[in-house]
Design an enzyme around this catalytic site. Structure first.
Site, mmCIF file in Angstrom:
data_model
loop_
_atom_site.group_PDB
_atom_site.id
_atom_site.type_symbol
_atom_site.label_atom_id
_atom_site.label_comp_id
_atom_site.label_asym_id
_atom_site.label_seq_id
_atom_site.Cartn_x
_atom_site.Cartn_y
_atom_site.Cartn_z
ATOM 1 N N ARG A 67 -9.296 -1.537 -5.922
ATOM 2 C CA ARG A 67 -10.380 -2.524 -6.606
ATOM 3 C C ARG A 67 -11.589 -2.066 -7.073
ATOM 4 O O ARG A 67 -12.104 -2.714 -8.017
ATOM 5 C CB ARG A 67 -10.521 -3.468 -5.438
ATOM 6 C CG ARG A 67 -9.250 -4.415 -5.196
ATOM 7 C CD ARG A 67 -9.358 -5.128 -3.888
ATOM 8 N NE ARG A 67 -9.392 -4.055 -2.822
ATOM 9 C CZ ARG A 67 -9.223 -4.637 -1.610
ATOM 10 N NH1 ARG A 67 -9.342 -6.005 -1.351
ATOM 11 N NH2 ARG A 67 -9.479 -3.450 -0.684
ATOM 12 N N ARG A 104 -6.883 6.983 -0.242
ATOM 13 C CA ARG A 104 -6.613 6.053 -1.331
ATOM 14 C C ARG A 104 -7.417 6.547 -2.379
ATOM 15 O O ARG A 104 -8.705 6.481 -1.972
ATOM 16 C CB ARG A 104 -7.062 4.690 -0.712
ATOM 17 C CG ARG A 104 -6.181 4.065 0.106
ATOM 18 C CD ARG A 104 -6.461 2.341 -0.163
ATOM 19 N NE ARG A 104 -5.764 2.088 1.225
ATOM 20 C CZ ARG A 104 -5.955 0.545 1.414
ATOM 21 N NH1 ARG A 104 -6.989 -0.216 0.708
ATOM 22 N NH2 ARG A 104 -5.506 0.139 2.546
ATOM 23 N N ASP A 120 2.401 1.234 -0.857
ATOM 24 C CA ASP A 120 1.636 0.903 0.183
ATOM 25 C C ASP A 120 2.260 1.263 1.470
ATOM 26 O O ASP A 120 3.634 1.275 1.664
ATOM 27 C CB ASP A 120 1.426 -0.702 0.226
ATOM 28 C CG ASP A 120 0.258 -1.174 1.457
ATOM 29 O OD1 ASP A 120 -0.962 -1.153 1.286
ATOM 30 O OD2 ASP A 120 0.612 -1.401 2.519
HETATM 31 O O1 CP3 Z 1 -4.838 6.072 -3.790
HETATM 32 C C1 CP3 Z 1 -4.028 5.187 -3.994
HETATM 33 O O2 CP3 Z 1 -3.348 5.254 -4.985
HETATM 34 C C2 CP3 Z 1 -3.873 4.276 -3.119
HETATM 35 C C3 CP3 Z 1 -2.410 3.986 -2.433
HETATM 36 C C4 CP3 Z 1 -2.384 3.212 -1.123
HETATM 37 C C5 CP3 Z 1 -2.604 1.680 -0.883
HETATM 38 N N1 CP3 Z 1 -2.457 1.459 0.408
HETATM 39 C C6 CP3 Z 1 -2.604 0.499 -2.036
HETATM 40 C C7 CP3 Z 1 -3.478 -0.660 -1.341
HETATM 41 C C8 CP3 Z 1 -2.564 3.911 -0.018
HETATM 42 C C9 CP3 Z 1 -2.595 5.351 0.214
HETATM 43 C C10 CP3 Z 1 -2.314 2.828 0.882
HETATM 44 C C11 CP3 Z 1 -2.310 2.996 2.430
HETATM 45 C C12 CP3 Z 1 -2.466 2.165 3.525
HETATM 46 N N2 CP3 Z 1 -2.297 0.787 3.290
HETATM 47 C C13 CP3 Z 1 -3.085 2.090 4.781
HETATM 48 C C14 CP3 Z 1 -3.454 3.645 5.587
HETATM 49 C C15 CP3 Z 1 -4.833 4.092 4.557
HETATM 50 C C16 CP3 Z 1 -5.941 4.212 5.359
HETATM 51 O O3 CP3 Z 1 -6.865 3.333 4.698
HETATM 52 O O4 CP3 Z 1 -5.883 4.717 6.334
HETATM 53 C C17 CP3 Z 1 -2.860 0.959 5.398
HETATM 54 C C18 CP3 Z 1 -3.233 0.702 6.602
HETATM 55 C C19 CP3 Z 1 -2.367 -0.073 4.565
HETATM 56 C C20 CP3 Z 1 -1.967 -1.520 4.572
HETATM 57 C C21 CP3 Z 1 -3.063 -2.418 3.928
HETATM 58 N N3 CP3 Z 1 -2.710 -2.367 2.725
HETATM 59 C C22 CP3 Z 1 -3.787 -2.827 4.377
HETATM 60 C C23 CP3 Z 1 -4.564 -3.094 5.724
HETATM 61 C C24 CP3 Z 1 -4.458 -3.523 3.167
HETATM 62 C C25 CP3 Z 1 -5.432 -4.560 3.081
HETATM 63 C C26 CP3 Z 1 -6.817 -4.170 3.280
HETATM 64 C C27 CP3 Z 1 -7.706 -3.983 1.796
HETATM 65 O O5 CP3 Z 1 -8.128 -3.097 1.645
HETATM 66 O O6 CP3 Z 1 -7.598 -5.078 1.325
HETATM 67 C C28 CP3 Z 1 -3.764 -3.171 2.044
HETATM 68 C C29 CP3 Z 1 -4.060 -3.452 0.706
HETATM 69 C C30 CP3 Z 1 -3.849 -2.355 -0.407
HETATM 70 N N4 CP3 Z 1 -3.224 -1.348 -0.389
HETATM 71 C C31 CP3 Z 1 -4.728 -2.311 -1.518
HETATM 72 C C32 CP3 Z 1 -4.638 -1.150 -2.396
HETATM 73 C C33 CP3 Z 1 -5.017 -0.614 -3.358
HETATM 74 C C34 CP3 Z 1 -5.974 -3.363 -1.575
HETATM 75 C C35 CP3 Z 1 -6.058 -3.837 -2.992
HETATM 76 C C36 CP3 Z 1 -5.425 -4.841 -3.596
HETATM 77 O O7 CP3 Z 1 -5.024 -6.177 -2.836
HETATM 78 O O8 CP3 Z 1 -4.812 -4.835 -4.685
#
Ligand code: CP3
Length: 320
Positions: free
Chosen positions: A6, A2, A51
Site C-alpha cells: 500500500r 514484503r 499471501d
Molecule cells: O513483497 C511483496 O510482494 C508482498 C507479498 C506479501 C503479502 N503478504 C501481500 C499482502 C507477503 C510476503 C505476505 C506475507 C504475509 N501475509 C505474512 C507474513 C509476513 C510478515 O509480515 O511476517 C502474513 C502474516 C500475512 C497475512 C496477512 N496478509 C495479514 C495479517 C494481512 C493484513 C495486515 C495488513 O498489513 O493489512 C495481509 C494483507 C496483505 N498481504 C497485504 C499485502 C500487500 C496488505 C495490503 C492490501 O490489503 O492490499
C-alpha cells in the site's frame, strides 16, 4: 520481506480495481504487482506477490480479508474434530496460479534480478487457522498445543507437508530462492519451540529438498535463533530488535543472515535513516553471507523515496 504494497501509489491504483485475493490468484496481476517495486526501487531481487494464507483455503479453512481488520478465518480450527476434517491437497493443482505467475515472472525478469518465492511456516499458518485472525496473545493456539498435543502435532505436520510441497512446486516453476515466514513464532519460549515447532519446521525443510537456497524468517526470535538454525535454512532472518552482530553470533558461523533495518526507520528523516543503515552495515562488517534487508515488512505510511534512498545507499556502500 514484503516489498510490494500500500505504500506504493501504483499498488493502491490496482487495489482500487481488484481485491487482494484476486491480485494473488490472477497470474498476470500477481506478475504486475511483483514487478512494481523492482521497477520503482532498484532492489536486487523480486519477491513473488502472493499471501501467506493462500494454502488455508484448499486445506478446508476458508478466509477473507475484511477491510481495516485483516484476515478473517470463517471457522477456526479449535480441536480434534476440526483437525480431522482438514484436507490434504496437491498444491500443484490447487495453488496452480502461483506457479503460473512464477513461470511468467521468470520470463519478465530474465537477465535482471532473481525471483524469491515464499510460504508460511507451520506455527504461523496454524496460528491464523486456530485464532481465526490476527492475535497478540495466541491463547487459542497455545490452548490447543498444551491441552491436545496430538491434534496440534497432526495440524502442524499436515501444514509442513502441504507447505513443503507448495515451496518445492514454486522452486520447480522457477523461483530461485524461497522464504519461509514464521513471523509470530517469537511468542513461544525455547522449550515450546523445541517440542511443538522444531520437528515440523525441519520436516518442512526436508520436503523442500534443497533445490534452491531457503531463508528462514521470524520476528521477536532473539531467544530462538540457534534453534531456528537447527530447524533449517541457508539464511536466517533477523528482525531489528537486536544488533545484527549479536544476532549473527547467536545464529553461529557457517550460515548467512538477512536483515535487519527497523522498517519504522523509513518513516524518519533521511539523515537518521541512513545512519541506521550504516549501523547495520557496520555490524555486518563486510562478512560474506549478509543479505541487507528490513527486519520486517514495510509499513503502509512509508515514503517511496526513502526506500529508494536506502537501496541506493546500500549499493554505494557495498559496491566492489
Ligand atoms: O513483497 C511483496 O510482494 C508482498 C507479498 C506479501 C503479502 N503478504 C501481500 C499482502 C507477503 C510476503 C505476505 C506475507 C504475509 N501475509 C505474512 C507474513 C509476513 C510478515 O509480515 O511476517 C502474513 C502474516 C500475512 C497475512 C496477512 N496478509 C495479514 C495479517 C494481512 C493484513 C495486515 C495488513 O498489513 O493489512 C495481509 C494483507 C496483505 N498481504 C497485504 C499485502 C500487500 C496488505 C495490503 C492490501 O490489503 O492490499
Amino acid at each position: 520481506m514484503r516489498q510490494a504494497g500500500r505504500y506504493m501509489p501504483e499498488y493502491r491504483a490496482l487495489r482500487e480495481r481488484h481485491d487482494l485475493l484476486s491480485l494473488c490468484r490472477t497470474p498476470e496481476l500477481a506478475v504486475e504487482v511483483t514487478l512494481q517495486p523492482v521497477r520503482a526501487l532498484g532492489v536486487d531481487a523480486a519477491i513473488l506477490f502472493s499471501d501467506l494464507l493462500l494454502p488455508l483455503a484448499p486445506l478446508g479453512v476458508p478466509f477473507h480479508f475484511a477491510p481495516g481488520e485483516g484476515p478473517v478465518i470463517e471457522t477456526p480450527v479449535r480441536g480434534a474434530a476440526d483437525v480431522a476434517r482438514l484436507r490434504r491437497f496437491d498444491p500443484r493443482e490447487e495453488l496452480a496460479p502461483t506457479q503460473e505467475a512464477i513461470r511468467l515472472l521468470r520470463r519478465e525478469l530474465e537477465g535482471q534480478v532473481p525471483l524469491i518465492g515464499f510460504a508460511g511456516a507451520p506455527f504461523t499458518l496454524a496460528s491464523y487457522a486456530v485464532e481465526g485472525g490476527p492475535s497478540s496473545q495466541y491463547a487459542a493456539t497455545k490452548t490447543l498445543m498444551y491441552s491436545d498435543p496430538s491434534s496440534w502435532h497432526r495440524l502442524a505436520a499436515l501444514l509442513a507437508e502441504v507447505v513443503g510441497d507448495y515451496l518445492r512446486a514454486q522452486a520447480e516453476a522457477g523461483a530461485q530462492a524461497l522464504q519461509v515466514f514464521d513471523s509470530w513464532v517469537g511468542v513461544l519460549d525455547a522449550a515450546d519451540y523445541r517440542e511443538f515447532v522444531l520437528p515440523h519446521v525441519r520436516a518442512l525443510f526436508d520436503r523442500i529438498g534443497g533445490l534452491v537456497p531457503v531463508i528462514h524468517f521470524g520476528t521477536g526470535t532473539a531467544h530462538l535463533l540457534a534453534l531456528q538454525r537447527e530447524a533449517g535454512g541457508d539464511v536466517i532472518g533477523l528482525d531489528w530488535r537486536l544488533g545484527l552482530d549479536d544476532g549473527w553470533r547467536a545464529v553461529g558461523d557457517g550460515v548467512a543472515v538477512q536483515g535487519n533495518l527497523d522498517p519504522a526507520a523509513l518513516l524518519g528523516p533521511r539523515e537518521r535513516l541512513l545512519s541506521r543503515v550504516d549501523d547495520v552495515l557496520a555490524r555486518a562488517a563486510g562478512r560474506p553471507g549478509h543479505v541487507f534487508n528490513l527486519g520486517h515488512g514495510i509499513l503502509p505510511a512509508t515514503p517511496v523515496e526513502n526506500v529508494r534512498a536506502v537501496v541506493e545507499h546500500v549499493h554505494a556502500r557495498t559496491a566492489r
